[in-house]
Each structure stands twice: as C-alpha cells, then as structure tokens.
Enzyme design. Structure first.
Site, short mmCIF file in Angstrom:
data_model
loop_
_atom_site.label_atom_id
_atom_site.label_comp_id
_atom_site.label_asym_id
_atom_site.label_seq_id
_atom_site.Cartn_x
_atom_site.Cartn_y
_atom_site.Cartn_z
N HIS A 131 26.82 -57.02 -63.05
CA HIS A 131 26.31 -55.81 -62.38
C HIS A 131 25.39 -56.14 -61.19
CE1 HIS A 131 25.79 -51.51 -62.14
NE2 HIS A 131 24.47 -51.63 -62.15
N SER A 136 24.62 -48.95 -57.54
CA SER A 136 24.49 -48.46 -58.91
C SER A 136 24.13 -46.97 -58.91
CB SER A 136 23.47 -49.33 -59.66
OG SER A 136 23.52 -49.11 -61.05
N ASP A 187 31.69 -56.06 -65.12
CA ASP A 187 30.42 -55.34 -65.04
C ASP A 187 30.15 -54.63 -66.37
OD1 ASP A 187 28.32 -53.57 -64.50
OD2 ASP A 187 28.93 -53.34 -62.41
#
Length: 200
Positions: A183, A102, A152
């Site tokens: 995610h 991320s 996501d």
C-alpha cells in the site's frame, strides 16, 4: 478547509489538487506536485474529518467500508471549496487535476462520480470504488491515471480493476498502472504518473 496554495509560473497550466492519505496533512504530497508539473498551480487540502486524531476526507464504518452519507456530504463540501478557491486565487475552475493517495484518491474519485465538471483529470494512487450501483455523469474527455498494487492489503487489486471499468464505461480515458509494493506510495508509480501526465 485548511489548505496551501502555490501559484504556478504559467497561467495556461492546470491547478494540481493534492489530497493526502489517512493521517496525512496538506504538506504530504507537495513533493509529488513538483515531480508532476513544476509550473502548475498547487492547491493542497487537509481533510476535515479526524479518525483517532488522524485527518481524513470522509468517515468510514470499518477498514474498506465507507460511510456513504458522509462521503456524499464531504464530496459536495470539497467541490464547493474548489469553486471558492478558484475565485479567491483566480485560477481556472475547469482546469483542475487531482492527485490523491489512498483516502485522498477515494475522495478524488468521488468527485468524478458525483460532479461532471469538478475535475478535468485525476492521478489516483491506490484508490477504491467510492460508491457502487450509481449512474455516473458523462466523463468524456476526462483523463485518469490509476496506480494500483497487485498485493495491496488495504486496496484489493479488484477494486482498481472495477474502478477502471466504471470510469471507462462513463467515457473517461483511463490508464491503469500496476506495481508490486503493497500500500505504500512508491517513486516508481509517481514517475509513471509524471510520464503519463506529460502526454496529456
């Protein structure tokens, strides 16, 4: 930068640079490093930015909207830290593979976008395009694994497709792996990354 360094068992192995997601710490991705390569050096770094008390690697203006000025500054800061860490811990500066999730994947991608010799490769879990409309350095002989999700909510699938194309256009060898788990960082994508790594 606050970090953990673990010396590997084989000097020829790369150094795995671990870069956590928002709210993480330098402890978060240590288990991933063991799954990827138990013999490698590990350099796990904590982001220098706090957002509502949560560590990050650079500021953002809103969800999915990066503060580009801070991104550029923090990317340079991280690259300089890597130079210093290589001297301090006597590992090869030209043999670093980033593993980011991320926000950590985004700063790793930014290293590739801005510094030709920052990384020799990267494993990017749920990354976005760090900057658009800029010329990238020549990334020939760089190897990149991107783990993306078709559903996501934070990192749209198109971001991963765009990032793949941008890196390939700069000469990188890119493998794009798809999952369907939102995610979250999944065991499946970590195992896929480990398999990819074994064939480098």
């Amino acid at each position: 930068m606050k970090h953990i360094f673990q010396k590997g068992s084989a000097p020829t192995k790369p150094t795995l640079l671990l870069l956590h997601g928002t709210g993480g710490t330098e402890q978060d991705l240590l288990p991933l490093a063991k799954k990827i390569d138990e013999g490698a050096n590990v350099l796990s770094v904590r982001g220098n930015i706090l957002e509502n008390g949560l560590p990050r690697f650079f500021k953002r203006l809103a969800e999915g909207i990066f503060d580009e000025e801070d991104l550029i500054f923090r990317t340079k800061e991280l690259n300089t830290f890597l130079d210093e860490a290589a001297e301090t811990y006597t590992f090869h500066r030209d043999n670093i593979i980033a593993i980011g999730y991320s926000n950590g994947a985004n700063i790793a991608a930014s290293l590739l976008f801005h510094y030709q010799h920052a990384l020799c490769g990267a494993i990017l879990h749920h990354p976005m395009v760090p900057r658009r409309g800029i010329a990238l350095p020549n990334l020939a002989h760089k190897h990149v694994f991107i783990a993306a999700e078709i559903n996501d909510p934070i990192c749209p699938a198109q971001e991963s497709k765009d990032l793949t194309k941008i890196l390939k256009d700069a000469g990188a060898n890119v493998h794009l792996h798809w999952e369907n788990q939102g995610h979250q960082l999944t065991l499946q994508e970590v195992e896929a990354a480990a398999q990819w790594y074994q064939h480098l």
